[in-house]
Scaffold this motif. Structure first.
Motif, PDB file in Angstrom:
ATOM      1  N   ALA A 220       0.813  -1.211   0.000  1.00 26.03           N
ATOM      2  CA  ALA A 220       0.000   0.000   0.000  1.00 26.03           C
ATOM      3  C   ALA A 220       0.850   1.267   0.000  1.00 26.03           C
ATOM      4  O   ALA A 220       0.548   2.237  -0.701  1.00 26.03           O
ATOM      5  N   THR A 221       1.929   1.256   0.755  1.00 30.30           N
ATOM      6  CA  THR A 221       2.718   2.468   0.961  1.00 30.30           C
ATOM      7  C   THR A 221       3.710   2.724  -0.176  1.00 30.30           C
ATOM      8  O   THR A 221       4.020   3.879  -0.484  1.00 30.30           O
ATOM      9  N   TYR A 222       4.196   1.654  -0.817  1.00 28.32           N
ATOM     10  CA  TYR A 222       5.233   1.806  -1.830  1.00 28.32           C
ATOM     11  C   TYR A 222       4.799   1.397  -3.235  1.00 28.32           C
ATOM     12  O   TYR A 222       5.531   1.632  -4.198  1.00 28.32           O
ATOM     13  N   THR A 231      12.417  -9.131  -2.809  1.00 31.96           N
ATOM     14  CA  THR A 231      13.618  -8.450  -3.331  1.00 31.96           C
ATOM     15  C   THR A 231      13.939  -7.175  -2.566  1.00 31.96           C
ATOM     16  O   THR A 231      14.674  -6.333  -3.074  1.00 31.96           O
ATOM     17  N   LEU A 232      13.423  -7.029  -1.360  1.00 36.38           N
ATOM     18  CA  LEU A 232      13.519  -5.756  -0.650  1.00 36.38           C
ATOM     19  C   LEU A 232      14.816  -5.622   0.141  1.00 36.38           C
ATOM     20  O   LEU A 232      15.324  -6.582   0.709  1.00 36.38           O
ATOM     21  N   ASN A 233      15.311  -4.382   0.172  1.00 36.79           N
ATOM     22  CA  ASN A 233      16.447  -4.021   1.014  1.00 36.79           C
ATOM     23  C   ASN A 233      16.031  -2.819   1.852  1.00 36.79           C
ATOM     24  O   ASN A 233      15.471  -1.853   1.341  1.00 36.79           O
ATOM     25  N   ILE A 242      14.564  -1.725  -3.999  1.00 37.49           N
ATOM     26  CA  ILE A 242      14.221  -2.968  -4.694  1.00 37.49           C
ATOM     27  C   ILE A 242      15.501  -3.456  -5.348  1.00 37.49           C
ATOM     28  O   ILE A 242      16.098  -2.763  -6.168  1.00 37.49           O
ATOM     29  N   THR A 243      15.946  -4.645  -4.985  1.00 38.75           N
ATOM     30  CA  THR A 243      17.205  -5.185  -5.523  1.00 38.75           C
ATOM     31  C   THR A 243      16.920  -6.428  -6.352  1.00 38.75           C
ATOM     32  O   THR A 243      16.423  -7.420  -5.843  1.00 38.75           O
ATOM     33  N   ARG A 250      15.923  -0.320  -7.966  1.00 37.19           N
ATOM     34  CA  ARG A 250      15.333   1.016  -7.938  1.00 37.19           C
ATOM     35  C   ARG A 250      15.018   1.399  -6.491  1.00 37.19           C
ATOM     36  O   ARG A 250      15.044   0.547  -5.602  1.00 37.19           O
ATOM     37  N   ARG A 251      14.731   2.688  -6.285  1.00 41.68           N
ATOM     38  CA  ARG A 251      14.384   3.207  -4.970  1.00 41.68           C
ATOM     39  C   ARG A 251      12.958   3.756  -5.037  1.00 41.68           C
ATOM     40  O   ARG A 251      12.590   4.417  -6.000  1.00 41.68           O
ATOM     41  N   VAL A 252      12.184   3.470  -3.986  1.00 43.86           N
ATOM     42  CA  VAL A 252      10.785   3.895  -3.957  1.00 43.86           C
ATOM     43  C   VAL A 252      10.530   4.673  -2.669  1.00 43.86           C
ATOM     44  O   VAL A 252      10.977   4.266  -1.589  1.00 43.86           O
ATOM     45  N   TYR A 253       9.792   5.772  -2.798  1.00 46.85           N
ATOM     46  CA  TYR A 253       9.467   6.617  -1.650  1.00 46.85           C
ATOM     47  C   TYR A 253       8.038   6.329  -1.175  1.00 46.85           C
ATOM     48  O   TYR A 253       7.163   5.997  -1.987  1.00 46.85           O
TER      49      TYR A 253
END
Length: 365
Positions: A220-222, A231-233, A242-243, A250-253
């Motif tokens: 919901a948040t990302y 695949t999360l870091n 996301i790796t 990529r990077r997600v806010y």
């Protein structure tokens, strides 16, 4: 398809008054007819029995079975039938076919040799094929069961059909899944009601399993893909890394950033998960009235309402601007237009009309 071929063969045998029929037992073929007693059976009159052929119920096997039925019928008429020409099922030598796990491994080697990447194998094949029963032979019935277990005209149904069709061709199984693949396409997605942020927040509170509640909060948040939960870091929280996802790193806010705290995302409770399909099952299990991908769509629309530039939103979602526009802009409903308009109008720095007083152009009478 096999059933129709057997019916057609039996219709020809019946028309020829052959007194014999082809049957499928599991995925193998038998002949049924009134036959002489087997040696040492203790019987002295012919009765209905089956001849085990051991051939697979595919077009080649059915064609051979029909030819064998004609021979048996001819031998019976000439009183030449001999059980010595046919072995019992227990004595019939069985071809050793690879079980699913072995077949999939050979299939993987073959696909990689064709030049596909490890990521393509993982995303397009592995997640689907891992759901097959691994310690049994692959049959058309198993394939159809798994395809029919998915919702028609969805991305999941399409993935199952494509992956299982490729495996069936490799295994030389005669099955056509084109009638099941449906009409799903990102460019033809039908509009549906994306859940409101209030509804998303409400359903978070209803989830009792801490791990799946946390996974729900991440989606919901990302707005990530369900399959990217593996695949999360978390090194840069509240920014999510996301790796090795479907489209690379990529990077997600967070949107909303308040949800990061409200949903306790920093308290990592990732569930054991192998594929995004597990999220769909969990959503159905908990009675959530929308799908995991709807949370992704909601994030995309929310990013527009926040004024995030389309190129940045697309990059954070892991696709091109063209795909972003084509797939997500169509989901904007009237309420999203109204909300975006109200947000813009309330901005203190929005453009204002000219300060010069407008002259009254009304003519004096």
């Amino acid at each position: 398809m096999s059933d129709k071929l057997i019916q057609a063969a039996n219709a020809r045998l019946k028309a020829g008054k052959r007194g014999i029929a082809i049957e499928a037992k599991g995925d193998r073929l038998t002949l049924r007819a009134t036959l002489p007693p087997k040696p040492n059976s203790g019987k002295d009159k012919p009765y209905q029995q089956r001849i085990y052929l051991g051939w697979y119920a595919n077009p080649a096997g059915i064609k051979s079975a029909e030819a064998e039925a004609l021979r048996v019928s001819s031998d019976l008429v000439q009183n030449k039938f001999d059980w010595a020409n046919y072995q019992d099922p227990e004595a019939q030598p069985q071809p050793e076919l690879p079980i699913v796990s072995s077949l999939v491994e050979k299939f993987k080697v073959d696909k990689l040799a064709q030049g596909i990447s490890d990521r393509t194998w993982r995303d397009d094949y592995a997640e689907v094929l891992a759901r097959l029963p691994q310690n049994t032979e692959l049959t058309t019935d198993i394939i159809l069961e798994f395809v029919r277990s998915t919702e028609p005209n969805t991305r999941t149904r399409r993935r199952y059909c494509l992956a299982l069709s490729a495996l069936a061709r490799f295994a030389k199984l005669d099955i056509d899944l084109s009638q099941y693949i449906g009409n799903y396409s990102p460019s033809k997605v039908q509009p549906r009601d994306i859940p409101t942020d209030e509804s998303i927040q409400e359903w978070y509170s209803k989830l009792s399993n801490p791990s799946w509640q946390w996974a729900y909060a991440i989606l919901a948040t990302y707005g990530i893909r369900p399959g990217e939960l593996v695949t999360l870091n978390f090194d840069d929280l509240p920014i999510l890394n996301i790796t090795g996802g479907k489209t690379g790193n990529r990077r997600v806010y967070p949107i909303y950033p308040e949800w990061f705290e409200q949903f306790s995302i920093a308290d990592i409770k990732r569930p054991e998960i192998r594929s995004g399909d597990q999220c769909n099952l969990q959503f159905r299990r908990y009675g959530i009235p929308f799908q995991p991908y709807d949370l992704r769509h909601a994030w995309a629309i929310r990013s527009m309402e926040f004024g995030l530039p389309i190129e940045l939103a697309a990059a954070q979602m892991g696709h091109s601007m063209a795909v972003h526009s084509q797939t997500y802009h169509r989901w904007i409903s009237y309420r999203h237009h109204a909300r975006a308009y109200e947000t813009i109008m309330l901005r203190p720095d929005r453009p204002r009309p000219p300060h010069k007083k407008v002259k009254d152009s009304t003519l004096n009478s």
